[in-house]
Write a protein that holds these residues in place. Structure first.
Motif, PDB file in Angstrom:
ATOM      1  N   VAL A 179      -1.695 103.580  30.616  1.00 55.73           N
ATOM      2  CA  VAL A 179      -2.626 103.914  29.545  1.00 55.73           C
ATOM      3  C   VAL A 179      -3.156 102.610  28.950  1.00 55.73           C
ATOM      4  CG1 VAL A 179      -2.927 105.056  27.328  1.00 55.73           C
ATOM      5  CG2 VAL A 179      -1.399 106.057  29.047  1.00 55.73           C
ATOM      6  N   HIS A 180      -4.442 102.393  29.056  1.00 54.99           N
ATOM      7  CA  HIS A 180      -5.045 101.164  28.539  1.00 54.99           C
ATOM      8  C   HIS A 180      -5.449 101.370  27.080  1.00 54.99           C
ATOM      9  CE1 HIS A 180      -5.247  99.233  32.485  1.00 54.99           C
ATOM     10  NE2 HIS A 180      -5.559 100.420  32.961  1.00 54.99           N
ATOM     11  N   ASN A 181      -5.159 100.390  26.255  1.00 57.12           N
ATOM     12  CA  ASN A 181      -5.542 100.445  24.844  1.00 57.12           C
ATOM     13  C   ASN A 181      -6.289  99.172  24.477  1.00 57.12           C
ATOM     14  OD1 ASN A 181      -3.574  98.383  23.981  1.00 57.12           O
ATOM     15  ND2 ASN A 181      -2.055  99.930  24.507  1.00 57.12           N
ATOM     16  N   PRO A 182      -6.893  99.113  23.293  1.00 60.08           N
ATOM     17  CA  PRO A 182      -7.756  97.971  22.936  1.00 60.08           C
ATOM     18  C   PRO A 182      -7.003  96.694  22.579  1.00 60.08           C
ATOM     19  CG  PRO A 182      -8.276  99.946  21.635  1.00 60.08           C
ATOM     20  CD  PRO A 182      -6.985 100.188  22.302  1.00 60.08           C
ATOM     21  N   THR A 213     -10.188 108.944  15.330  1.00 58.75           N
ATOM     22  CA  THR A 213     -11.471 109.462  15.828  1.00 58.75           C
ATOM     23  C   THR A 213     -11.344 109.800  17.307  1.00 58.75           C
ATOM     24  OG1 THR A 213     -12.384 107.335  16.559  1.00 58.75           O
ATOM     25  CG2 THR A 213     -12.577 107.859  14.216  1.00 58.75           C
ATOM     26  N   ASP A 214     -12.464 110.223  17.895  1.00 59.72           N
ATOM     27  CA  ASP A 214     -12.512 110.517  19.335  1.00 59.72           C
ATOM     28  C   ASP A 214     -12.973 109.315  20.153  1.00 59.72           C
ATOM     29  OD1 ASP A 214     -11.725 113.130  18.827  1.00 59.72           O
ATOM     30  OD2 ASP A 214     -13.789 113.847  18.641  1.00 59.72           O
ATOM     31  N   ALA A 215     -13.059 108.145  19.523  1.00 60.20           N
ATOM     32  CA  ALA A 215     -13.619 106.971  20.209  1.00 60.20           C
ATOM     33  C   ALA A 215     -12.846 106.623  21.476  1.00 60.20           C
ATOM     34  CB  ALA A 215     -13.648 105.779  19.257  1.00 60.20           C
ATOM     35  N   MET A 263     -11.501 108.492  23.516  1.00 60.24           N
ATOM     36  CA  MET A 263     -11.806 109.423  24.599  1.00 60.24           C
ATOM     37  C   MET A 263     -13.226 109.225  25.141  1.00 60.24           C
ATOM     38  SD  MET A 263      -8.970 111.083  24.672  1.00 60.24           S
ATOM     39  CE  MET A 263      -9.380 112.452  25.748  1.00 60.24           C
ATOM     40  N   ILE A 264     -14.007 108.417  24.443  1.00 55.03           N
ATOM     41  CA  ILE A 264     -15.421 108.262  24.803  1.00 55.03           C
ATOM     42  C   ILE A 264     -15.730 106.856  25.316  1.00 55.03           C
ATOM     43  CG2 ILE A 264     -17.787 108.410  23.933  1.00 55.03           C
ATOM     44  CD1 ILE A 264     -16.762 110.362  21.814  1.00 55.03           C
ATOM     45  N   TYR A 265     -15.132 105.846  24.695  1.00 56.70           N
ATOM     46  CA  TYR A 265     -15.481 104.459  24.992  1.00 56.70           C
ATOM     47  C   TYR A 265     -14.308 103.714  25.632  1.00 56.70           C
ATOM     48  CZ  TYR A 265     -19.373 105.597  21.950  1.00 56.70           C
ATOM     49  OH  TYR A 265     -20.473 106.205  21.397  1.00 56.70           O
ATOM     50  N   ALA A 266     -14.652 102.680  26.381  1.00 54.66           N
ATOM     51  CA  ALA A 266     -13.637 101.872  27.059  1.00 54.66           C
ATOM     52  C   ALA A 266     -12.865 101.038  26.051  1.00 54.66           C
ATOM     53  CB  ALA A 266     -14.313 100.962  28.084  1.00 54.66           C
ATOM     54  N   PRO A 267     -11.603 100.702  26.350  1.00 53.62           N
ATOM     55  CA  PRO A 267     -10.813  99.868  25.431  1.00 53.62           C
ATOM     56  C   PRO A 267     -11.492  98.544  25.093  1.00 53.62           C
ATOM     57  CG  PRO A 267      -9.396 100.832  27.093  1.00 53.62           C
ATOM     58  CD  PRO A 267     -10.797 101.164  27.496  1.00 53.62           C
ATOM     59  N   SER A 268     -12.179  97.937  26.071  1.00 57.07           N
ATOM     60  CA  SER A 268     -12.855  96.663  25.808  1.00 57.07           C
ATOM     61  C   SER A 268     -13.996  96.835  24.813  1.00 57.07           C
ATOM     62  CB  SER A 268     -13.385  96.077  27.113  1.00 57.07           C
ATOM     63  OG  SER A 268     -14.276  96.993  27.746  1.00 57.07           O
ATOM     64  N   VAL A 297     -20.969  99.683  20.398  1.00 59.59           N
ATOM     65  CA  VAL A 297     -20.300  99.095  19.231  1.00 59.59           C
ATOM     66  C   VAL A 297     -20.764  99.767  17.948  1.00 59.59           C
ATOM     67  CG1 VAL A 297     -20.131  96.999  17.833  1.00 59.59           C
ATOM     68  CG2 VAL A 297     -19.816  96.878  20.313  1.00 59.59           C
ATOM     69  N   ARG A 298     -22.072  99.997  17.844  1.00 61.91           N
ATOM     70  CA  ARG A 298     -22.611 100.651  16.654  1.00 61.91           C
ATOM     71  C   ARG A 298     -22.030 102.062  16.493  1.00 61.91           C
ATOM     72  NH1 ARG A 298     -27.632 100.675  17.891  1.00 61.91           N
ATOM     73  NH2 ARG A 298     -28.154  98.659  16.933  1.00 61.91           N
ATOM     74  N   ASN A 299     -21.977 102.796  17.587  1.00 64.25           N
ATOM     75  CA  ASN A 299     -21.459 104.163  17.517  1.00 64.25           C
ATOM     76  C   ASN A 299     -19.981 104.196  17.129  1.00 64.25           C
ATOM     77  OD1 ASN A 299     -23.949 105.138  18.263  1.00 64.25           O
ATOM     78  ND2 ASN A 299     -23.430 105.395  20.421  1.00 64.25           N
ATOM     79  N   ILE A 300     -19.207 103.269  17.666  1.00 60.86           N
ATOM     80  CA  ILE A 300     -17.779 103.212  17.337  1.00 60.86           C
ATOM     81  C   ILE A 300     -17.592 102.907  15.856  1.00 60.86           C
ATOM     82  CG2 ILE A 300     -15.630 101.953  17.737  1.00 60.86           C
ATOM     83  CD1 ILE A 300     -16.648 101.496  20.639  1.00 60.86           C
TER      84      ILE A 300
END
Length: 212
Positions: free
Chosen positions: A48-51, A89-91, A93-98, A140-143
């Motif tokens: 599991v990759h995380n930021p 949030t659901d971030a 599930m939507i965006y990559a950890p990077s 980035v803006r959406n996150i």
């Protein structure tokens, strides 16, 4: 070998069942319902990759290639707070950890009144073209918007807890005096029942009956 192929070749479910003869919808359900069991039997190792690791890489890169930004380590508290909020949030599930890591670093820099625009557009994504830059800026803006729009906790939570405590049945509250008194009464009753069933007490009752 299977794990290696899985990580390098992305095959959608539609592509996978395209050659299935018969009911493809039913085949899809069967495959998905047995996916975890299949991975278990094949002894897959899931990562599991995380930021957090990506954040460390970005901070090192900023220190190395961005001379205009100072005290990069001072970003850490704001980064940690941002990432804690991201998980609400659901971030993930939507965006990559990077992408989430970059959003956290940019957010922390802005809170420290520092600007990473030139670093992102020139050093980080300069060679990938305007399309890639616009894409990452949008992500980035959406996150950051998702984090900003997290609803605040209920302001009168203490009042609600007090009302809930008043509605609570104290006979079932292990911390209440009523519960402890009830427990003591039950213990006393058990002691009396046990005393009544001891051989000496039973013999005494039999003797009293015979004398009568």
């Amino acid at each position: 070998m299977t794990a290696e192929v899985l990580s390098t070749i992305n095959v959608s479910m539609q592509q996978f069942i395209a050659n299935v003869q018969g009911n493809q919808e039913r085949a899809t359900k069967i495959i998905l319902n047995n996916e975890l069991l299949l991975m278990q039997e094949l002894q897959f190792h899931l990562t599991v990759h995380n930021p957090f690791r990506a954040v460390e890489g970005l901070l090192i890169d900023i220190k190395t290639r961005c001379d205009s930004v100072h005290s990069v380590d001072s970003f850490r508290p704001e980064i940690q707070t941002f990432l804690d909020s991201v998980f609400l949030t659901d971030a993930c599930m939507i965006y990559a950890p990077s992408q989430i890591a970059l959003a956290a670093v940019i957010h922390a820099a802005s809170r420290q009144k520092q600007n990473l625009d030139s670093y992102v557009t020139e050093s980080l994504f300069g060679e990938q073209g305007e399309e890639a830059i616009l894409h990452i800026i949008t992500c980035v803006r959406n996150i950051r918007v998702m984090v900003k729009n997290i609803p605040d906790p209920t302001p009168n939570i203490k009042t609600l807890c007090t009302r809930l405590e008043q509605c609570r049945n104290q006979d079932n509250n292990p911390d209440s005096l009523a519960y402890k008194r009830k427990l003591e009464e039950l213990v006393d009753e058990d002691a009396l029942l046990l005393e009544d069933h001891t051989p000496s007490n039973q013999q005494a009752r039999m003797d009293s009956c015979s004398q009568a």
